[in-house]
Motif scaffolding. Sequence first.
Motif, PDB file in Angstrom:
ATOM      1  N   VAL A   8       0.869  -1.178   0.000  1.00 14.88           N
ATOM      2  CA  VAL A   8       0.000   0.000   0.000  1.00 14.88           C
ATOM      3  C   VAL A   8       0.900   1.220   0.000  1.00 14.88           C
ATOM      4  N   LYS A   9       0.627   2.188  -0.878  1.00 16.89           N
ATOM      5  CA  LYS A   9       1.459   3.390  -0.956  1.00 16.89           C
ATOM      6  C   LYS A   9       1.434   4.138   0.371  1.00 16.89           C
ATOM      7  N   ALA A  10       2.594   4.746   0.691  1.00 16.02           N
ATOM      8  CA  ALA A  10       2.719   5.473   1.952  1.00 16.02           C
ATOM      9  C   ALA A  10       3.672   6.645   1.773  1.00 16.02           C
ATOM     10  N   GLU A  11       3.700   7.519   2.747  1.00 22.02           N
ATOM     11  CA  GLU A  11       4.627   8.658   2.756  1.00 22.02           C
ATOM     12  C   GLU A  11       6.000   8.174   3.218  1.00 22.02           C
ATOM     13  N   PRO A  12       7.070   8.868   2.822  1.00 25.62           N
ATOM     14  CA  PRO A  12       8.419   8.427   3.218  1.00 25.62           C
ATOM     15  C   PRO A  12       8.641   8.358   4.734  1.00 25.62           C
ATOM     16  N   GLY A  13       7.995   9.176   5.518  1.00 26.76           N
ATOM     17  CA  GLY A  13       8.205   9.173   6.963  1.00 26.76           C
ATOM     18  C   GLY A  13       7.378   8.158   7.721  1.00 26.76           C
ATOM     19  N   THR A  14       6.504   7.440   7.045  1.00 29.82           N
ATOM     20  CA  THR A  14       5.621   6.479   7.695  1.00 29.82           C
ATOM     21  C   THR A  14       6.436   5.337   8.303  1.00 29.82           C
ATOM     22  N   LYS A  15       6.029   4.893   9.495  1.00 29.89           N
ATOM     23  CA  LYS A  15       6.722   3.793  10.153  1.00 29.89           C
ATOM     24  C   LYS A  15       6.602   2.522   9.310  1.00 29.89           C
ATOM     25  N   GLY A  16       7.744   1.905   9.014  1.00 26.17           N
ATOM     26  CA  GLY A  16       7.769   0.677   8.227  1.00 26.17           C
ATOM     27  C   GLY A  16       7.735   0.888   6.727  1.00 26.17           C
ATOM     28  N   ALA A  17       7.855   2.134   6.260  1.00 23.62           N
ATOM     29  CA  ALA A  17       7.820   2.403   4.820  1.00 23.62           C
ATOM     30  C   ALA A  17       9.068   1.852   4.145  1.00 23.62           C
ATOM     31  N   MET A  18       8.871   1.228   2.991  1.00 25.77           N
ATOM     32  CA  MET A  18       9.964   0.651   2.216  1.00 25.77           C
ATOM     33  C   MET A  18       9.942   1.226   0.813  1.00 25.77           C
ATOM     34  N   LEU A  19      11.091   1.275   0.193  1.00 29.84           N
ATOM     35  CA  LEU A  19      11.215   1.774  -1.172  1.00 29.84           C
ATOM     36  C   LEU A  19      10.950   0.628  -2.130  1.00 29.84           C
ATOM     37  N   THR A  20      10.014   0.824  -3.043  1.00 30.38           N
ATOM     38  CA  THR A  20       9.684  -0.217  -4.014  1.00 30.38           C
ATOM     39  C   THR A  20      10.574  -0.081  -5.244  1.00 30.38           C
ATOM     40  N   SER A  21      10.467  -1.035  -6.148  1.00 30.72           N
ATOM     41  CA  SER A  21      11.277  -1.013  -7.362  1.00 30.72           C
ATOM     42  C   SER A  21      10.879   0.134  -8.294  1.00 30.72           C
ATOM     43  N   THR A  22       9.681   0.710  -8.105  1.00 30.44           N
ATOM     44  CA  THR A  22       9.238   1.839  -8.934  1.00 30.44           C
ATOM     45  C   THR A  22       9.701   3.178  -8.372  1.00 30.44           C
ATOM     46  N   GLY A  23      10.322   3.163  -7.185  1.00 30.40           N
ATOM     47  CA  GLY A  23      10.816   4.396  -6.583  1.00 30.40           C
ATOM     48  C   GLY A  23       9.829   5.059  -5.638  1.00 30.40           C
ATOM     49  N   GLU A  24       8.720   4.412  -5.355  1.00 31.27           N
ATOM     50  CA  GLU A  24       7.724   4.952  -4.432  1.00 31.27           C
ATOM     51  C   GLU A  24       7.863   4.255  -3.085  1.00 31.27           C
ATOM     52  N   TYR A  25       7.366   4.896  -2.047  1.00 34.61           N
ATOM     53  CA  TYR A  25       7.371   4.293  -0.720  1.00 34.61           C
ATOM     54  C   TYR A  25       6.061   3.568  -0.494  1.00 34.61           C
ATOM     55  N   ALA A  26       6.145   2.413   0.162  1.00 34.77           N
ATOM     56  CA  ALA A  26       4.954   1.615   0.433  1.00 34.77           C
ATOM     57  C   ALA A  26       5.180   0.790   1.689  1.00 34.77           C
ATOM     58  N   ILE A  27       4.080   0.354   2.294  1.00 43.41           N
ATOM     59  CA  ILE A  27       4.151  -0.548   3.440  1.00 43.41           C
ATOM     60  C   ILE A  27       3.337  -1.779   3.095  1.00 43.41           C
ATOM     61  N   PRO A  28       3.675  -2.922   3.680  1.00 43.65           N
ATOM     62  CA  PRO A  28       2.871  -4.131   3.416  1.00 43.65           C
ATOM     63  C   PRO A  28       1.422  -3.915   3.845  1.00 43.65           C
ATOM     64  N   ALA A  29       0.491  -4.449   3.077  1.00 42.95           N
ATOM     65  CA  ALA A  29      -0.942  -4.268   3.334  1.00 42.95           C
ATOM     66  C   ALA A  29      -1.331  -4.787   4.702  1.00 42.95           C
ATOM     67  N   ILE A  30      -0.711  -5.849   5.160  1.00 44.99           N
ATOM     68  CA  ILE A  30      -1.060  -6.399   6.469  1.00 44.99           C
ATOM     69  C   ILE A  30      -0.655  -5.426   7.579  1.00 44.99           C
ATOM     70  N   ASP A  31       0.452  -4.685   7.394  1.00 42.98           N
ATOM     71  CA  ASP A  31       0.845  -3.688   8.386  1.00 42.98           C
ATOM     72  C   ASP A  31      -0.049  -2.454   8.317  1.00 42.98           C
ATOM     73  N   ALA A  32      -0.555  -2.133   7.123  1.00 42.97           N
ATOM     74  CA  ALA A  32      -1.429  -0.969   6.961  1.00 42.97           C
ATOM     75  C   ALA A  32      -2.759  -1.188   7.697  1.00 42.97           C
ATOM     76  N   VAL A  33      -3.231  -2.408   7.746  1.00 45.84           N
ATOM     77  CA  VAL A  33      -4.482  -2.725   8.440  1.00 45.84           C
ATOM     78  C   VAL A  33      -4.293  -2.547   9.949  1.00 45.84           C
ATOM     79  N   ILE A  34      -3.144  -2.922  10.468  1.00 45.17           N
ATOM     80  CA  ILE A  34      -2.867  -2.844  11.903  1.00 45.17           C
ATOM     81  C   ILE A  34      -2.728  -1.394  12.332  1.00 45.17           C
ATOM     82  N   VAL A  35      -2.053  -0.589  11.527  1.00 44.47           N
ATOM     83  CA  VAL A  35      -1.813   0.819  11.874  1.00 44.47           C
ATOM     84  C   VAL A  35      -3.042   1.583  11.603  1.00 44.47           C
TER      85      VAL A  35
END
Length: 94
Positions: free
Chosen positions: A67-94
């Motif tokens: 799931v797309k996220a802001e760079p400062g979001t806890k657990g954000a990772m850089l994807t191969s497209t250059g965007e920041y995202a977090i796993p969907a399962i973590d997005a549900v918890i947060v």
Amino acid sequence: MMSQSNSEYDPIHYSKKAIGPPPAHYTCYRCGKNGHYIKHCPMQMDKSVEAPKPIRTSKGIPQSFMVKAEPGTKGAMLTSTGEYAIPAIDAVIV
């Protein structure tokens, strides 16, 4: 004969001690700069400067599970497209 057979196993042949300047491809893992080993890092002496955190990449995680996220979001990772995202399962918890 005994000294010749043991000469290969002398510690001088397999010593891992770094001698001289680091190779051109070496990057200090503390400050992220070239030109010195981590033992001689200037940031090691200065405890007031915080080392930059490495950017985590989302290798092995399918894009459909991210799931797309802001760079400062806890657990954000850089994807191969250059965007920041977090796993969907973590997005549900947060």
